[in-house]
Scaffold this motif. Structure first.
Motif, PDB file in Angstrom:
ATOM      1  N   LEU A  49      33.836  41.321  31.351  1.00  0.00           N
ATOM      2  CA  LEU A  49      34.845  40.785  32.260  1.00  0.00           C
ATOM      3  C   LEU A  49      36.214  40.828  31.603  1.00  0.00           C
ATOM      4  O   LEU A  49      36.366  40.424  30.445  1.00  0.00           O
ATOM      5  CB  LEU A  49      34.499  39.345  32.640  1.00  0.00           C
ATOM      6  N   GLU A  50      37.196  41.326  32.342  1.00  0.00           N
ATOM      7  CA  GLU A  50      38.589  41.354  31.897  1.00  0.00           C
ATOM      8  C   GLU A  50      39.369  40.343  32.743  1.00  0.00           C
ATOM      9  O   GLU A  50      39.223  40.319  33.967  1.00  0.00           O
ATOM     10  CB  GLU A  50      39.194  42.741  32.133  1.00  0.00           C
ATOM     11  N   VAL A  51      40.187  39.513  32.085  1.00  0.00           N
ATOM     12  CA  VAL A  51      40.989  38.508  32.780  1.00  0.00           C
ATOM     13  C   VAL A  51      42.438  38.639  32.315  1.00  0.00           C
ATOM     14  O   VAL A  51      42.704  38.636  31.115  1.00  0.00           O
ATOM     15  CB  VAL A  51      40.476  37.077  32.497  1.00  0.00           C
ATOM     16  N   LEU A  52      43.356  38.747  33.259  1.00  0.00           N
ATOM     17  CA  LEU A  52      44.792  38.770  32.963  1.00  0.00           C
ATOM     18  C   LEU A  52      45.377  37.447  33.412  1.00  0.00           C
ATOM     19  O   LEU A  52      45.114  36.996  34.538  1.00  0.00           O
ATOM     20  CB  LEU A  52      45.476  39.928  33.679  1.00  0.00           C
ATOM     21  N   PHE A  53      46.182  36.815  32.556  1.00  0.00           N
ATOM     22  CA  PHE A  53      46.689  35.485  32.863  1.00  0.00           C
ATOM     23  C   PHE A  53      48.009  35.223  32.146  1.00  0.00           C
ATOM     24  O   PHE A  53      48.365  35.941  31.204  1.00  0.00           O
ATOM     25  CB  PHE A  53      45.652  34.418  32.482  1.00  0.00           C
ATOM     26  N   THR A  54      48.714  34.199  32.607  1.00  0.00           N
ATOM     27  CA  THR A  54      49.898  33.688  31.920  1.00  0.00           C
ATOM     28  C   THR A  54      49.568  32.281  31.453  1.00  0.00           C
ATOM     29  O   THR A  54      48.732  31.598  32.047  1.00  0.00           O
ATOM     30  CB  THR A  54      51.146  33.662  32.824  1.00  0.00           C
ATOM     31  N   ARG A  55      50.242  31.851  30.380  1.00  0.00           N
ATOM     32  CA  ARG A  55      49.944  30.517  29.847  1.00  0.00           C
ATOM     33  C   ARG A  55      51.183  29.966  29.168  1.00  0.00           C
ATOM     34  O   ARG A  55      51.883  30.671  28.451  1.00  0.00           O
ATOM     35  CB  ARG A  55      48.799  30.615  28.848  1.00  0.00           C
TER      36      ARG A  55
END
Length: 72
Positions: A49-55
């Motif tokens: 699983l690949e997840v793209l996010f901002t934090r």
């Protein structure tokens, strides 16, 4: 927090919120992406699983999630 785009893509791709949380809590790979987003990768059973996010300090926003395609 899941963006509307992330929720729509997850539904379309059969990805559960728990899978995304697992990838963020204990990634096999974590690194910066372009501009201000991050990339997490986690192997879940036979798929990755690949997840793209901002934090920032108080807030994480999931931008999208997808299953990595197997190499041919």
């Amino acid at each position: 927090e899941f963006s509307n785009n992330a929720l729509a893509r997850m539904l379309e791709r059969g990805i559960q919120e728990d899978d995304v949380r697992a990838a963020l809590d204990s990634p096999d790979h974590l690194g910066p992406g372009l501009e201000k987003w991050w990339h997490a990768r986690r192997r879940l059973e036979a798929r990755t699983l690949e997840v793209l996010f901002t934090r920032d300090l108080r807030h994480t926003v999931i931008l999208t999630a997808y299953w990595q395609e197997p190499c041919a």
